[in-house]
Design a protein around this motif. Sequence first.
Motif, PDB file in Angstrom:
ATOM      1  N   ARG A   1      -0.276  -3.197   6.134  1.00  0.00           N
ATOM      2  CA  ARG A   1      -0.742  -3.253   4.614  1.00  0.00           C
ATOM      3  C   ARG A   1       0.212  -2.037   4.051  1.00  0.00           C
ATOM      4  O   ARG A   1       0.505  -0.991   4.818  1.00  0.00           O
TER       5      ARG A   1
ATOM      6  N   ALA B   1      -3.193  -6.249  11.263  1.00  0.00           N
ATOM      7  CA  ALA B   1      -2.671  -6.206   9.890  1.00  0.00           C
ATOM      8  C   ALA B   1      -1.852  -5.011   9.575  1.00  0.00           C
ATOM      9  O   ALA B   1      -2.058  -3.871   9.750  1.00  0.00           O
TER      10      ALA B   1
ATOM     11  N   ASN C   1      -0.204  -6.971   1.249  1.00  0.00           N
ATOM     12  CA  ASN C   1       0.227  -7.215   2.563  1.00  0.00           C
ATOM     13  C   ASN C   1       1.858  -7.066   2.660  1.00  0.00           C
ATOM     14  O   ASN C   1       2.285  -6.966   1.654  1.00  0.00           O
ATOM     15  N   GLU C   2       2.323  -7.487   3.694  1.00  0.00           N
ATOM     16  CA  GLU C   2       3.778  -7.485   3.773  1.00  0.00           C
ATOM     17  C   GLU C   2       4.482  -8.332   2.860  1.00  0.00           C
ATOM     18  O   GLU C   2       5.520  -8.027   2.167  1.00  0.00           O
ATOM     19  N   THR C   3       4.034  -9.536   2.525  1.00  0.00           N
ATOM     20  CA  THR C   3       4.680 -10.365   1.609  1.00  0.00           C
ATOM     21  C   THR C   3       4.683  -9.901   0.381  1.00  0.00           C
ATOM     22  O   THR C   3       5.670  -9.684  -0.469  1.00  0.00           O
ATOM     23  N   ARG C   4       3.479  -9.296   0.015  1.00  0.00           N
ATOM     24  CA  ARG C   4       3.563  -8.851  -1.519  1.00  0.00           C
ATOM     25  C   ARG C   4       4.327  -7.469  -1.583  1.00  0.00           C
ATOM     26  O   ARG C   4       4.750  -7.250  -2.690  1.00  0.00           O
TER      27      ARG C   4
END
Length: 74
Positions: A49, A47, A14-17
Amino acid sequence: MERHQEHSITNLLNETRAAEYLGLSVRTLQAWRVRGGGPVFVKLGRAVRYRPDDLNAWINERMAASTSALEVRT
């Protein structure tokens, strides 16, 4: 579905990771998605990714021995 495709889907970040992986802020990735210039991403409905291989390729494209060797990127 092929086994390779299943494997790659489970590894999507995901964008945070992805931001943590790159050492950048989520806001930077969001801005690049709008303006361009960032790593390619996958859009699954709402979403967003990122594939680790794409992040690594994006990093490798930016390797330089000196600042004078860098292209100006927008």
